[in-house]
Design a protein around this motif. Structure first.
Motif, PDB file in Angstrom:
ATOM      1  N   ASP A  16     -17.443 -19.035  -5.877  1.00 33.53           N
ATOM      2  CA  ASP A  16     -17.841 -17.998  -4.929  1.00 33.53           C
ATOM      3  C   ASP A  16     -17.523 -16.670  -5.586  1.00 33.53           C
ATOM      4  N   ARG A  17     -18.509 -15.775  -5.621  1.00 32.37           N
ATOM      5  CA  ARG A  17     -18.303 -14.500  -6.300  1.00 32.37           C
ATOM      6  C   ARG A  17     -19.284 -13.468  -5.783  1.00 32.37           C
ATOM      7  N   LEU A  18     -19.085 -12.235  -6.193  1.00 33.16           N
ATOM      8  CA  LEU A  18     -20.025 -11.181  -5.840  1.00 33.16           C
ATOM      9  C   LEU A  18     -21.170 -11.193  -6.833  1.00 33.16           C
ATOM     10  N   MET A  19     -22.380 -11.139  -6.313  1.00 35.20           N
ATOM     11  CA  MET A  19     -23.579 -11.092  -7.144  1.00 35.20           C
ATOM     12  C   MET A  19     -24.402  -9.913  -6.649  1.00 35.20           C
ATOM     13  N   ASP A  20     -24.560  -8.909  -7.481  1.00 29.93           N
ATOM     14  CA  ASP A  20     -25.247  -7.677  -7.099  1.00 29.93           C
ATOM     15  C   ASP A  20     -24.598  -7.056  -5.865  1.00 29.93           C
TER      16      ASP A  20
END
Length: 120
Positions: A16-20
């Motif tokens: 789970d991560r930040l994408m854009d």
């Protein structure tokens, strides 16, 4: 020492991560090969390797999903063209439906290359 054979072990990870700038979820399937005397030994080796792999990616913090599978390769020596993984799924859906369901988001496959979605 009992006879050993090659096994391919598939592990699946979620990150789970930040994408854009938005929360995103990335799934990664990995297939790693091991010499082992049984499926159980191959899975144990696969679990140990998967744990090390997850720990090496601190910034992504991948989580190993509770679904690992071992595949006996039945060949004493590896050679070009040897099958290293096979997974059969019995589903009543179209070809495109299957590809979209199982491989949604995959952008390195032949299907995307043929559609011109990947620049060479």
């Amino acid at each position: 020492m009992p006879n050993q054979e090659w096994y391919a072990v598939r592990s699946i990870f979620r990150s789970d991560r930040l994408m854009d700038g938005k929360p995103g979820r990335l799934f990664e399937e990995r297939v790693v090969i091991f010499l082992a005397s049984s499926h159980e030994e191959a899975l144990a080796k696969g679990q140990a390797e998967a744990k090390q792999y997850a720990e090496s990616w601190q910034e992504r913090q991948p989580k190993l999903l509770a679904h690992m599978v071992a595949f006996s390769m039945m060949e004493p020596e590896l050679r070009e063209g040897e099958e290293v993984w096979s997974c059969l799924r019995e589903l009543e859906i179209s070809d495109e439906g299957f590809l979209d369901l199982v491989y949604a988001g995959e952008m390195l496959g032949l299907r995307h290359l043929e559609k011109g979605e990947i620049s060479e």
